[in-house]
Design an enzyme around this catalytic site. Structure first.
Site, PDB file in Angstrom:
ATOM      1  N   CYS A   1      14.459 -10.478  -2.780  1.00 60.11           N
ATOM      2  CA  CYS A   1      14.881 -10.123  -4.129  1.00 60.11           C
ATOM      3  C   CYS A   1      13.767  -9.448  -4.919  1.00 60.11           C
ATOM      4  O   CYS A   1      13.245  -9.997  -5.888  1.00 60.11           O
ATOM      5  CB  CYS A   1      15.385 -11.364  -4.845  1.00 60.11           C
ATOM      6  SG  CYS A   1      16.819 -12.009  -4.010  1.00 60.11           S
TER       7      CYS A   1
ATOM      8  N   TYR B   1       0.815  -1.229   0.000  1.00 56.35           N
ATOM      9  CA  TYR B   1       0.000   0.000   0.000  1.00 56.35           C
ATOM     10  C   TYR B   1       0.839   1.265   0.000  1.00 56.35           C
ATOM     11  O   TYR B   1       0.310   2.341   0.272  1.00 56.35           O
ATOM     12  CB  TYR B   1      -0.873   0.078   1.263  1.00 56.35           C
ATOM     13  CG  TYR B   1      -1.607  -1.173   1.661  1.00 56.35           C
ATOM     14  CD1 TYR B   1      -2.656  -1.656   0.890  1.00 56.35           C
ATOM     15  CD2 TYR B   1      -1.292  -1.834   2.843  1.00 56.35           C
ATOM     16  CE1 TYR B   1      -3.356  -2.780   1.281  1.00 56.35           C
ATOM     17  CE2 TYR B   1      -1.984  -2.960   3.243  1.00 56.35           C
ATOM     18  CZ  TYR B   1      -3.012  -3.430   2.450  1.00 56.35           C
ATOM     19  OH  TYR B   1      -3.695  -4.537   2.841  1.00 56.35           O
TER      20      TYR B   1
END
Ligand code: LLP
Length: 416
Positions: free
Chosen positions: A343, A316
């Site tokens: 990653c 968000y």
């Protein structure tokens, strides 16, 4: 007493220093304050004293058994959205008669289980769900207690992913269809209509959307009563926001006072479903800096917590305060992106933070008690963090750090 405060430049949770917790239990670690959780729940409960009420903690915010158990001991009800959450509540000693069941996709077995344990109310979100519930309750020779979740079409003025009360959302029943569906529900032989339910969104920092939704629900209640349809309760959902940065949401006291004023004198019991406002600022994520990395003009503090532990910043673009556990006076501050080892470029816990930090330093990611651990995952095969509950100068492990073997415990190889 603030749950988390500095004493002599060291950050404490209640009576314990966070650096000592890190040494004993390792990092990353979720750390919760019992006193803060209980105080927030009580603030809602006491705020509603003037009217018959039940505070139903929204389990999804943080479903750790120890938290559910503390709230059950205070007499809390619970708002659940799955059988998993129901089983947690029961396991934690919660009262099935104080459970309300929300969600748009309740499966047959989830409905059967909730009927069997005798929950307080099903917050029904569609005509199809109502029919399914009537049918299943009939098979079990029961009457299912029901509220219809209506969609009041009020803009909660929050992040679009956590707004739910607008016409375009998948949640609830359109206001204009509600009276008809209430009539149908009333006529069903295995449905007992108890109330009206609504929830317009989460992390609301203004009160007016709550007031407007409540007024619309009360207008519907009047219409139903005039049509001879009796109701016993109104459920106004959760959604009260907390301060992450510089927001100024109402306190539970001010919010509940508003609700009391709006419903006072009406013959309804009032239910609310707060989650974040009870646990959000009662918890933090404790993490250790692994490396300081300079790349071009950018400076990175690479920490051992990541987006799998706290997904909110990546999902968000949520802002969580990140603060050092030891306040340093010996170095200059620098602007860092605080990033995890996962990653993905989106694995940023906090961008552009001004910090005094060196490798090995502990950092506290604040406001992580709600939707932190409960939204965590094992992405990158990272075992989930330990959860600690501090109570004065005592600490308990309320969930062990996952072990790597647990990650693949249910997996199997194909035969040769
Ligand atoms: N009741 C219902 C029906 C809900 O859908 C929710 C939250 C609540 C109560 C509790 O809302 P609260 O008081 O905690 O705002 N993962 C997002 C929040 C999603 C909220 C979903 N529904 C986040 O991290 O911001």
């Amino acid at each position: 007493m603030a749950a988390f405060e500095y004493r002599d430049d060291r950050l404490f949770v209640e009576g314990l220093a966070l650096d000592e917790l890190a040494t004993r239990f390792g990092t990353p670690a979720y750390v919760y304050s019992r006193a803060a959780i209980e105080a927030q729940w009580r603030a809602f409960d006491e705020g509603l004293e003037a009217v018959p009420h039940l505070v139903c903690y929204a389990v999804k915010a943080n479903s750790n058994l120890a938290i559910l158990n503390l709230l059950a001991r205070l007499g809390s009800g619970f708002d659940i959205v799955s059988d998993g959450e129901l089983e947690r509540v029961l396991r934690a000693g919660g009262d099935s008669g104080k459970v309300v069941f929300s969600g748009v996709g309740k499966s047959e077995w989830e409905l059967r289980r909730a009927l069997a344990v005798g929950i307080l109310c099903f917050n029904v979100e569609s005509e199809a769900e109502l029919e399914r519930l009537n049918h299943l309750a009939g098979e079990m020779s029961l009457r299912a207690p029901v509220s219809l979740r209506v969609n009041p079409d009020v803009d909660p003025k929050t992040h679009p992913y956590i707004a739910t009360g607008l016409r375009e959302h998948k949640f609830g029943i359109a206001m204009e269809d509600a009276v008809d569906l209430y009539r149908r529900a009333h006529a069903m032989s295995h449905i007992a209509v108890h109330g009206i339910d609504c929830h317009i969104g989460s992390q609301l920092t203004e009160l007016e959307p709550f007031a407007e939704a409540t007024r619309r629900v009360l207008a519907l209640a009047d219409e139903l009563l005039a049509a001879g349809l009796e109701l016993t309760h109104l459920n106004l959902g959760g959604g009260l926001g907390i301060r992450f940065c510089d927001e100024n949401p109402a306190t539970p006291a001010v919010y509940t006072q508003l609700l009391c004023e709006l419903v006072q004198g009406r013959p309804f019991k009032l239910l609310i479903e707060p989650g974040r406002a009870i646990v959000g600022n009662a918890g933090l994520l404790l993490t250790r800096t692994e490396y300081i990395k300079h790349s071009g003009a950018k400076h990175f503090a690479v920490v051992d917590a990541a987006m799998n532990d706290l997904m909110r910043p990546a999902l968000y673009q949520a802002w969580h305060d990140i603060a050092p556990v030891h306040l340093r006076a010996d170095i200059d501050s620098e602007t860092y992106n605080v990033v995890g080892p996962v990653c993905e470029s989106g694995d940023v816990l906090g961008a552009e933070r001004t910090l005094k930090v060196v490798a090995g330093d502990l950092l506290a990611v604040h406001s992580a008690g709600a939707y932190g651990f409960s939204m965590s995952s094992n992405y990158n095969s990272r075992p989930r963090a330990v959860e600690l509950m501090v109570d004065g100068s005592e600490v308990r492990v309320v969930r062990e750090r996952e072990r790597v073997e647990q990650l693949y415990a249910g997996e199997s190889l194909l035969p040769d």
